[in-house]
Design a protein around this motif. Structure first.
Motif, PDB file in Angstrom:
ATOM      1  N   ALA A   1      -0.860   9.626 -11.560  1.00  0.00           N
ATOM      2  CA  ALA A   1      -1.099  10.956 -12.121  1.00  0.00           C
ATOM      3  C   ALA A   1      -2.102  11.764 -11.302  1.00  0.00           C
ATOM      4  O   ALA A   1      -2.159  12.987 -11.423  1.00  0.00           O
ATOM      5  N   LYS A   2      -2.906  11.086 -10.478  1.00  0.00           N
ATOM      6  CA  LYS A   2      -3.854  11.808  -9.624  1.00  0.00           C
ATOM      7  C   LYS A   2      -3.149  12.516  -8.479  1.00  0.00           C
ATOM      8  O   LYS A   2      -3.729  13.380  -7.824  1.00  0.00           O
ATOM      9  N   HIS A   3      -1.916  12.121  -8.208  1.00  0.00           N
ATOM     10  CA  HIS A   3      -1.190  12.664  -7.062  1.00  0.00           C
ATOM     11  C   HIS A   3       0.067  13.372  -7.566  1.00  0.00           C
ATOM     12  O   HIS A   3       1.166  12.826  -7.566  1.00  0.00           O
ATOM     13  N   THR A   4      -0.123  14.610  -8.017  1.00  0.00           N
ATOM     14  CA  THR A   4       0.979  15.343  -8.639  1.00  0.00           C
ATOM     15  C   THR A   4       2.133  15.551  -7.672  1.00  0.00           C
ATOM     16  O   THR A   4       3.306  15.499  -8.065  1.00  0.00           O
ATOM     17  N   ASP A   5       1.834  15.800  -6.402  1.00  0.00           N
ATOM     18  CA  ASP A   5       2.905  15.980  -5.418  1.00  0.00           C
ATOM     19  C   ASP A   5       3.789  14.742  -5.353  1.00  0.00           C
ATOM     20  O   ASP A   5       5.014  14.835  -5.197  1.00  0.00           O
ATOM     21  N   LEU A   6       3.151  13.592  -5.474  1.00  0.00           N
ATOM     22  CA  LEU A   6       3.914  12.341  -5.433  1.00  0.00           C
ATOM     23  C   LEU A   6       4.790  12.208  -6.676  1.00  0.00           C
ATOM     24  O   LEU A   6       5.939  11.766  -6.596  1.00  0.00           O
TER      25      LEU A   6
ATOM     26  N   LEU B   1      -2.223   0.278   4.834  1.00  0.00           N
ATOM     27  CA  LEU B   1      -1.312   1.224   4.184  1.00  0.00           C
ATOM     28  C   LEU B   1      -1.669   2.668   4.524  1.00  0.00           C
ATOM     29  O   LEU B   1      -0.789   3.511   4.679  1.00  0.00           O
ATOM     30  N   GLN B   2      -2.958   2.954   4.630  1.00  0.00           N
ATOM     31  CA  GLN B   2      -3.357   4.314   5.005  1.00  0.00           C
ATOM     32  C   GLN B   2      -2.905   4.643   6.429  1.00  0.00           C
ATOM     33  O   GLN B   2      -2.439   5.751   6.704  1.00  0.00           O
ATOM     34  N   ILE B   3      -3.016   3.675   7.319  1.00  0.00           N
ATOM     35  CA  ILE B   3      -2.574   3.884   8.698  1.00  0.00           C
ATOM     36  C   ILE B   3      -1.064   4.119   8.749  1.00  0.00           C
ATOM     37  O   ILE B   3      -0.575   5.037   9.405  1.00  0.00           O
ATOM     38  N   VAL B   4      -0.329   3.286   8.027  1.00  0.00           N
ATOM     39  CA  VAL B   4       1.132   3.409   8.027  1.00  0.00           C
ATOM     40  C   VAL B   4       1.571   4.698   7.338  1.00  0.00           C
ATOM     41  O   VAL B   4       2.463   5.403   7.825  1.00  0.00           O
TER      42      VAL B   4
ATOM     43  N   ALA C   1      -2.579   5.286  -1.300  1.00  0.00           N
ATOM     44  CA  ALA C   1      -2.209   5.451   0.112  1.00  0.00           C
ATOM     45  C   ALA C   1      -0.982   6.330   0.242  1.00  0.00           C
ATOM     46  O   ALA C   1      -0.906   7.211   1.111  1.00  0.00           O
ATOM     47  N   VAL C   2      -0.010   6.115  -0.635  1.00  0.00           N
ATOM     48  CA  VAL C   2       1.202   6.934  -0.605  1.00  0.00           C
ATOM     49  C   VAL C   2       0.896   8.353  -1.060  1.00  0.00           C
ATOM     50  O   VAL C   2       1.329   9.336  -0.458  1.00  0.00           O
ATOM     51  N   GLY C   3       0.108   8.460  -2.150  1.00  0.00           N
ATOM     52  CA  GLY C   3      -0.177   9.772  -2.714  1.00  0.00           C
ATOM     53  C   GLY C   3      -0.942  10.681  -1.779  1.00  0.00           C
ATOM     54  O   GLY C   3      -0.673  11.885  -1.705  1.00  0.00           O
ATOM     55  N   LYS C   4      -1.901  10.124  -1.067  1.00  0.00           N
ATOM     56  CA  LYS C   4      -2.703  10.941  -0.164  1.00  0.00           C
ATOM     57  C   LYS C   4      -1.896  11.441   1.034  1.00  0.00           C
ATOM     58  O   LYS C   4      -2.316  12.356   1.732  1.00  0.00           O
ATOM     59  N   ASN C   5      -0.767  10.815   1.288  1.00  0.00           N
ATOM     60  CA  ASN C   5       0.075  11.208   2.425  1.00  0.00           C
ATOM     61  C   ASN C   5       1.480  11.590   1.969  1.00  0.00           C
ATOM     62  O   ASN C   5       2.455  11.455   2.705  1.00  0.00           O
ATOM     63  N   ALA C   6       1.577  12.065   0.717  1.00  0.00           N
ATOM     64  CA  ALA C   6       2.886  12.339   0.117  1.00  0.00           C
ATOM     65  C   ALA C   6       3.690  13.354   0.927  1.00  0.00           C
ATOM     66  O   ALA C   6       4.914  13.264   1.006  1.00  0.00           O
ATOM     67  N   SER C   7       3.008  14.314   1.539  1.00  0.00           N
ATOM     68  CA  SER C   7       3.734  15.346   2.279  1.00  0.00           C
ATOM     69  C   SER C   7       4.373  14.799   3.546  1.00  0.00           C
ATOM     70  O   SER C   7       5.343  15.353   4.053  1.00  0.00           O
ATOM     71  N   ALA C   8       3.835  13.692   4.075  1.00  0.00           N
ATOM     72  CA  ALA C   8       4.356  13.143   5.335  1.00  0.00           C
ATOM     73  C   ALA C   8       5.439  12.090   5.109  1.00  0.00           C
ATOM     74  O   ALA C   8       6.336  11.927   5.929  1.00  0.00           O
ATOM     75  N   ILE C   9       5.353  11.386   3.987  1.00  0.00           N
ATOM     76  CA  ILE C   9       6.243  10.245   3.781  1.00  0.00           C
ATOM     77  C   ILE C   9       7.606  10.693   3.272  1.00  0.00           C
ATOM     78  O   ILE C   9       7.716  11.371   2.259  1.00  0.00           O
ATOM     79  N   ASP C  10       8.642  10.341   3.991  1.00  0.00           N
ATOM     80  CA  ASP C  10       9.999  10.585   3.501  1.00  0.00           C
ATOM     81  C   ASP C  10      10.846   9.331   3.695  1.00  0.00           C
ATOM     82  O   ASP C  10      12.048   9.387   3.868  1.00  0.00           O
ATOM     83  N   LEU C  11      10.177   8.199   3.692  1.00  0.00           N
ATOM     84  CA  LEU C  11      10.870   6.937   3.959  1.00  0.00           C
ATOM     85  C   LEU C  11      10.617   5.953   2.817  1.00  0.00           C
ATOM     86  O   LEU C  11       9.906   4.963   2.985  1.00  0.00           O
ATOM     87  N   PRO C  12      11.137   6.198   1.637  1.00  0.00           N
ATOM     88  CA  PRO C  12      10.829   5.323   0.511  1.00  0.00           C
ATOM     89  C   PRO C  12      11.103   3.851   0.780  1.00  0.00           C
ATOM     90  O   PRO C  12      10.225   3.011   0.640  1.00  0.00           O
ATOM     91  N   LYS C  13      12.307   3.532   1.194  1.00  0.00           N
ATOM     92  CA  LYS C  13      12.665   2.119   1.352  1.00  0.00           C
ATOM     93  C   LYS C  13      11.931   1.459   2.518  1.00  0.00           C
ATOM     94  O   LYS C  13      11.380   0.370   2.368  1.00  0.00           O
ATOM     95  N   PRO C  14      11.888   2.080   3.699  1.00  0.00           N
ATOM     96  CA  PRO C  14      11.107   1.470   4.779  1.00  0.00           C
ATOM     97  C   PRO C  14       9.648   1.272   4.399  1.00  0.00           C
ATOM     98  O   PRO C  14       9.050   0.251   4.733  1.00  0.00           O
ATOM     99  N   PHE C  15       9.065   2.234   3.701  1.00  0.00           N
ATOM    100  CA  PHE C  15       7.661   2.093   3.343  1.00  0.00           C
ATOM    101  C   PHE C  15       7.481   0.945   2.358  1.00  0.00           C
ATOM    102  O   PHE C  15       6.519   0.187   2.442  1.00  0.00           O
TER     103      PHE C  15
END
Length: 640
Positions: A414-419, A508-511, A461-475
């Motif tokens: 809930a802290k990461h609304t974009d996510l 996770l933050q690096i990835v 880790a995912v939430g802070k980089n939600a705008s960059a991540i578009d690889l659900p399964k690989p991640f």
């Protein structure tokens, strides 16, 4: 609804009755069976004739006129009395008026208006006591006002015990009862359903005021709740029967009052809020989704109501309508309906997890109202159910721990609304990876708190980089791989839980910050290769320095360095990277000779990372005995 003068009169009657020290029905019973009363009553009704002049003066005064205007029945009696002109009915109507005047004389509250009340002498108090007894008898033609006052006294007497000051003098309780009477005194108390509502709600109001005086210091929240409840009762006289039958109705009241009190200043439209409360109350009392899913779980009901009100306070958009239905109501219904599709989900989303789930869904929709028209809620609930509902997890941690883990994970999400808006599939993948691999890899070491820590780290880790991540399964695969590798015996024997958590967080933050890099060069295998190489080298570390925090730092910084030289380290076969493994092995061989001279725990990681970066740039020969390699290591030692 009673006007203020009648409210004060009803409260005064209740206070006076409380001072008698016994319940009205007790007094009535003793009177009817001829037993001794707790005080001496006159053998006949008071000599009303002696009071008529005082009565006429009072009802011609400002206070008396206000009282007459406030009570239609009383006013009609007064008009009939004036019309008798000394006829045969004069005494009967005079007695009815005096009875009510005696009640006023028995009050303990200050006078109403500017006019002075008659003094309360012992004779009039005794007359008032007699009136209480006669008014409680079946068939007594008492007014609705007196009926309400007697019922109020009856409920209040349940709480006084040996301390009547709780009701008669406690400002918070007096304020709460006064609010209750103001908003909730319509109807005929002779109807069982209305009496149940009146007495049960008043009982909860008094209990809340006694136990939580701070909640009713500002009565706005209480007034809104009571107004909504009274309005709902007016629309459907019997709807509340199921609501008040619950054993902990006061929990719902306390939750609502507290939430409204904390957010009262944020509401701009009390009418809309009262409508919202009324809708919730009707949902709870009817055979709707609340009742179907939550049954009589008062804690769960109070939690959902509290969360809904809190979010509407901060997100007015939730009061807007989509397809003729308020957004908040649609979301709550959808969440509960989805939970209700399986008993497993209801157990998973119990206690705090239920509130966290509703809260996260409302927050996502508040930011993007369009989500309510799709299947966002369905997928969101399903993602958490799948991530946290694995049999292995339940067997290892127990069913009681799963809702606690769920609540923590949902609060992190809930802290990461974009996510929330973008990635319920990503959430499902990440959570499933954490729970599945954690259960398999760490076994009994995978405690509830460990599961929470790892899940929150992954979501953040995912939430802070939600705008960059578009690889659900690989991640998700990377998450699983990192945990799997960290659970290898070669690493675990040299790492405590805090070290593992630190590595997991940073990796996770690096990835997450470089998702395209992993997809383009290594298909998600690079973290595995780095961890695998380090694990292989650690098994036979000649320096014996790479342990605990030093090892954790090495893993994090080597992975970061490899990221900067990704093209050089991109050749990964079956999760191994022979170049990196050899570089680490040969470097450690060379550094063994420098232990205590030029290298120690404080700088060994810096030296190794420097060589990892250099090799990624120049791809020099790696051999501990090679002069050029010795020179490289020397330069790294000097720089460190």
């Amino acid at each position: 609804m009673l006007a203020s003068t009648s409210v004060e009169l009803a409260l005064g009657i209740a206070n006076a009755a409380v001072k008698l020290g016994l319940r009205v029905d007790q007094i009535q019973t003793q009177h009817l069976i001829g037993g001794p009363l707790p005080y001496k009553l006159p053998p006949t009704p008071p000599a009303y004739g002696e009071l008529v002049d005082d009565m006429i003066s009072y009802f011609n005064s400002g206070a008396g006129q206000a009282l007459l205007a406030d009570d239609d029945k009383l006013n009609k009696i007064w008009e009939r009395y004036l019309q008798t002109n000394g006829g045969s009915d004069e005494v009967r109507y005079a007695e009815l008026l005096v009875e009510r005047w005696v009640v006023i004389a028995g009050q303990t509250i200050p006078p109403i208006g500017a006019d002075k009340m008659p003094p309360v002498d012992p004779g009039r108090v005794q007359a008032f006591e007699y009136y209480i007894v006669s008014a409680a008898k079946p068939g007594h033609q008492r007014s609705a006002l007196i009926d309400i006052a007697l019922a109020t006294a009856d409920v209040a007497l349940e709480f006084v015990s040996s301390n009547p000051a709780i009701i008669t003098k406690d400002p918070a309780v007096q304020k709460a009862i006064r609010s209750f009477l103001t908003y909730f005194t319509k109807g005929d108390l002779e109807k069982l359903s209305y009496r149940q509502l009146f007495e049960r709600t008043l009982s909860s109001v008094i209990r809340t005021a006694i136990d939580n005086r701070e909640l009713v210091e500002n009565v706005d929240g209480l007034n809104l709740f009571l107004e909504a409840l009274a309005e709902a009762q007016n629309k459907d006289a019997d709807f509340v029967a199921g609501l008040v039958a619950g054993k902990n109705f006061d929990k719902l009241l306390q939750s609502v009052v507290q939430t409204l009190g904390e957010n009262a200043g944020q509401f701009t439209n009390d009418i809309q809020l009262a409508d919202m409360l009324g809708r919730i109350l009707q949902d709870i009392a009817s055979d709707d989704v609340f009742k179907k899913i939550l049954g009589r779980d008062e804690d769960a009901i109070a939690l959902v109501v509290q969360v809904a009100i809190g979010h509407v306070a901060t997100h007015p958009i939730l009061l807007e309508k989509v397809a003729r239905e308020e957004v908040w109501h649609t979301v709550v219904q959808q969440v509960l309906a989805e939970i209700g599709k399986s008993a497993k989900k209801r157990k998973l989303f119990a206690n705090e997890a239920l509130g966290s789930l509703v809260s996260a869904a409302l927050k996502g929709v508040a930011i993007n109202k369009g989500l309510v028209e799709g299947d966002f809620v369905k997928r969101f609930v399903a993602s958490f159910a799948s991530g946290l509902g694995a049999t292995e997890l339940k067997d290892l941690l127990g069913e009681k721990n799963l809702p606690i883990i769920a609540a923590a994970a949902l609060n992190a999400a809930a802290k990461h609304t974009d996510l929330l808006i973008k990635g319920d599939e990503l959430l499902a993948t990440v959570l499933s990876a954490v729970m599945t691999e954690g259960t398999k890899g760490f076994g009994n070491g995978f405690t509830r708190d460990y599961a929470i820590d790892l899940a929150v780290v992954a979501i953040d880790a995912v939430g802070k980089n939600a705008s960059a991540i578009d690889l659900p399964k690989p991640f998700g695969k990377i998450v699983a791989t990192v945990l799997n590798e960290l659970s290898r015996d070669e690493l675990r024997e040299h790492l405590v839980a805090g070290d593992v958590l630190s590595i997991f967080t940073n990796v996770l933050q690096i990835v997450a910050a470089n998702p395209g890099l992993w997809k383009e060069f290594v298909g998600g295998e690079l973290p595995k290769a780095v961890l695998g190489s380090i694990a292989e080298v650690i098994a036979d570390d000649p320096t014996k320095l790479l342990r605990g925090p030093v090892l954790a730092s090495l893993i994090i910084e080597v992975l970061d360095a490899v990221t900067l030289r990704a093209q050089a380290y991109a050749r990964v076969e079956s999760g191994k990277n022979p170049e990196l493994t050899k570089l680490l092995q040969e470097t450690l061989k060379r550094l063994k000779n420098e232990i205590g001279l030029k290298v120690g725990a404080s700088n060994i990681v810096t030296v190794i990372v420097s060589l990892v970066l250099d090799w990624g740039k120049d791809k020099f020969t790696v051999d501990a005995d090679d002069p050029s390699f010795k020179s490289r290591v020397g330069e790294a030692l000097l720089a460190a």
